[in-house]
Design a protein around this motif. Sequence first.
Motif, PDB file in Angstrom:
ATOM      1  N   ASN A 625       1.284  -1.846  -0.180  1.00  0.00           N
ATOM      2  CA  ASN A 625      -0.098   0.027   0.420  1.00  0.00           C
ATOM      3  C   ASN A 625       0.671   1.378   0.144  1.00  0.00           C
ATOM      4  O   ASN A 625       0.446   2.361   0.407  1.00  0.00           O
ATOM      5  CB  ASN A 625      -0.915   0.160   1.051  1.00  0.00           C
ATOM      6  N   LEU A 627       2.365   4.447  -1.156  1.00  0.00           N
ATOM      7  CA  LEU A 627       1.682   4.800  -3.124  1.00  0.00           C
ATOM      8  C   LEU A 627       2.992   5.816  -3.535  1.00  0.00           C
ATOM      9  O   LEU A 627       3.237   6.751  -1.886  1.00  0.00           O
ATOM     10  CB  LEU A 627       0.204   5.443  -2.983  1.00  0.00           C
ATOM     11  N   ILE A 644      -4.661  10.075   2.023  1.00  0.00           N
ATOM     12  CA  ILE A 644      -4.912   8.532   1.554  1.00  0.00           C
ATOM     13  C   ILE A 644      -5.016   7.437   3.841  1.00  0.00           C
ATOM     14  O   ILE A 644      -4.436   6.068   3.603  1.00  0.00           O
ATOM     15  CB  ILE A 644      -3.163   8.147   2.680  1.00  0.00           C
ATOM     16  N   ILE A 651      -3.380   4.279   2.702  1.00  0.00           N
ATOM     17  CA  ILE A 651      -2.024   4.166   2.053  1.00  0.00           C
ATOM     18  C   ILE A 651      -1.208   4.947   2.791  1.00  0.00           C
ATOM     19  O   ILE A 651      -1.282   6.142   3.849  1.00  0.00           O
ATOM     20  CB  ILE A 651      -2.678   4.987   0.433  1.00  0.00           C
ATOM     21  N   GLU A 652      -0.187   4.299   2.718  1.00  0.00           N
ATOM     22  CA  GLU A 652       1.404   5.338   2.819  1.00  0.00           C
ATOM     23  C   GLU A 652       1.721   5.945   1.933  1.00  0.00           C
ATOM     24  O   GLU A 652       1.426   5.345   1.430  1.00  0.00           O
ATOM     25  CB  GLU A 652       2.214   3.780   3.589  1.00  0.00           C
ATOM     26  N   MET A 653       2.458   6.767   2.172  1.00  0.00           N
ATOM     27  CA  MET A 653       3.438   8.058   0.792  1.00  0.00           C
ATOM     28  C   MET A 653       4.894   7.582   1.351  1.00  0.00           C
ATOM     29  O   MET A 653       5.367   6.558   2.084  1.00  0.00           O
ATOM     30  CB  MET A 653       3.786   8.773   1.051  1.00  0.00           C
ATOM     31  N   VAL A 797      -7.602   8.909  -4.928  1.00  0.00           N
ATOM     32  CA  VAL A 797      -6.572   8.327  -3.795  1.00  0.00           C
ATOM     33  C   VAL A 797      -7.797   6.784  -2.468  1.00  0.00           C
ATOM     34  O   VAL A 797      -6.961   6.401  -2.125  1.00  0.00           O
ATOM     35  CB  VAL A 797      -5.729   9.519  -3.219  1.00  0.00           C
ATOM     36  N   GLY A 801      -7.003   3.729  -2.547  1.00  0.00           N
ATOM     37  CA  GLY A 801      -6.661   2.961  -1.059  1.00  0.00           C
ATOM     38  C   GLY A 801      -7.711   1.696  -1.152  1.00  0.00           C
ATOM     39  O   GLY A 801      -7.474   0.743  -0.319  1.00  0.00           O
TER      40      GLY A 801
END
Length: 818
Positions: A625, A627, A644, A651-653, A797, A801
């Motif tokens: 996950n 991104l 996110i 979601i993780e950057m 996004v 996700g």
Amino acid sequence: MKLYVKLDNIRQLFDRAANEGRDYLFEYEVYELISLSGGETPLKCLFLDKDARLDDEIIAAIPGDKVVIKIVSPSIVHKSDAGGVKIVNKTKTDILSAIRGMMYEVPERQSAIVIKNRGNQNLEVQNFDQEELARQIHSEIKGVMISEFLPPDGSDFGNELLVSLRRTREFGMVLTAGLGGTNTELYAQRFRFGEAVVSASTEMLNAEAFFNLYKKTISFDKLTGIGRGEKRKVTDEQLKECFAAMIEVANHFSPLNPDAPYIIEELEINPFAFHRYLMVPLDGLCRFSTRHPLLTKRPISKIDKMLHPESIAIVGVSAKSLNPGRIILQNIIANGFDRKNLSVVHQNSANIKVIEGIETFASIFALKAKRGKVDLFILAVASNMVEELIDELVENGAAHSVIMIAGGVGEVSGSEEKGALIERKIKDAGSVDSSDGNSRAIFLGGNSLGILSHPGRYDSIFITEDKLPKTRGNYIRNTAFISQSGGYMITRMSKLSFMDPAYAISIGNQIDLTAGDIMHHLGSISDITTIASYMEGFKELDGLEFARAVRDAVRKRKEIIFYKAGRTPEGKSATSGHTASLAGDYTVCKSCIGEAGAMVANTFTEFEGLIMLSKALNSKKIAGNRLAAISNAGYESVGIADNILGDEFKIEMAKLSLKTKMAIQETIQGAGLVELVDIKNPMDVTPMAGEEVYEAVIEALLNDNAVDAVVAAIVPLTPVLSTLCVQSLDGVIKNNGEKDTNRCYSDTTIIKRISNLAKQYAKPLVVVVDSGELYDPLSKALQNESLAVFRSADQAVYALGKYIKGRLKAEKIALNRP
């Protein structure tokens, strides 16, 4: 793990209650049931009939210095609300005083509660005034339960556990667990889905799987000491054993078990309290019923003939006007079905030999005599003609499958009796397949808008081509669409041109074939990779069958996108336990279908976004996950980072590698943007970044092992990018053989650069075009390159996700991992 469930003894509990004319257990009997299910620590308790005398032996039998007194009545479920629970010193004087006061105070308080909620009660209750109602409630009190008082380890939030079973019409037996106590409904309302309580089908999940689901709740964190300063109150093994025992009890006393003499309608312990690692039930209820016959099976193998017929007949085609039957006939012909295998039943066949060049027959009998049994028969007639035509079809054995177009058959007020009659006629004609292929026909509908089957070369949707243009042509399509609402199906087909389904099936009100039947069949078709489904309600136990079909399809690496309409929770009446409010129709449906592996959309926008992502990314690898994103506008970069974390996903950057940063730095330097651009994630390359910068940065992100997916957001108004598509008279040929004139002409534009990268790399690449209608051709051109294109970064996004979470979960299901 070894269980100690005594099913025969539990049945005897139900026998005893049934012999006394009860369909419920008293609370002390519920504790006995828990004990017979392997529970080690039910409280010591005794029942005192309201006409019995309290003596010293009864008091002495209860341990401790205090006792809990609870009113026993079938009409009072939430005893605390009515003042039906008191804790007093264990003396005869205090106990007698409490009992005598409760016998009068409880009916008064309960009657006030009922009057306050009068609108939710039955007509008989509504006609009582409060005084009459209090007398009625008083007469229904059976006595009191006197039990030992056991102080829990603490009274803080989260220290009590709800565990319950409930029989649901659509999914059968459902297990629920989570935050318990008198405020359990409030917790479920205030917390995100799955944080306060979780529910699952006992047929679909075992104890280990349910425990893993429960571990995601706040309840688990509190009871196992995960929170700061918390102490563990229960072991994982205790919880697993509890869930396993409940599942075994549920699956035995289940509507799906033909050998069970009783069905548990509701069994609830709320709460279990905890004392020195003991699980102590403090309140409980149980309702049960006698079983009824299982539903008959349908010859669903004939769905293949319905979707891929070699012969089709229609009744209801007008020779003079463009009625639904005539539109269906035209659409079938337009989709390439062989004319010589088409027939029309028309009562004036003697004078009208052909319609649209298709031979007519005066009756179903005449059709059968010349053409034999057709694979598909379409009833495009008014509802008042359906019953007679079904009689003819059944009597003559004239069809393997039937589509009932007519509305007004069971789905509107006043038509239920007609629908039930038709349903009985169909079932009376037989049920299961026979070896000679002469089993009864299957029926789709009523109120079906029809079927579009490209592999079957026919289109029976009664919408004209000018109103709903379709992409005709014989090429492989990978999407199927099941919809209970024909209107929703055709509006999505009109709006989502990228969907281009191989099959679009309007199932109507499921008089015979159900959503579960259709899902099972579509899941078996190898070319189908995405199945989208819009449902409003399932037939009895078909929600469970649908969930099973979803799981089977997911194990075959198919992606299921699901939307459930109608979210009003059931069980709001005063005679229901907490569970019905917590785990109502929608909550149970969302949980069961989601746990089976479907991606459940909460809104139409999510549904559409997930379909688009599935179409574009089905063949892509989803490794995690993490991104990475690029945009040429600062607000988009912020918007991406702000979205996110959703209610049901995270979601993780991605942390970009040094190699990636150096590659981007080189690109930025070459473009003269060093003073304008910071190298971080999300990347804001500013409006001065051209096509070459976009291409190089996206490729660098796709090459980074720490990145699992990339979002490329474009604000196309910048003069640096070629984003105004022009109409090309020559056009290009798309993969379906049609000419596409709505395409940017240069292979050096952002379109070709991004699409080439998407084709080259296995990672997901999603595009955002945030702009007005002037840039619709740009968005369309990107979609024509099989890219998922969103018109705002936050929606992209959010949908991505949910999609990533769904894909990762589906992968575990496919590999049979917890």
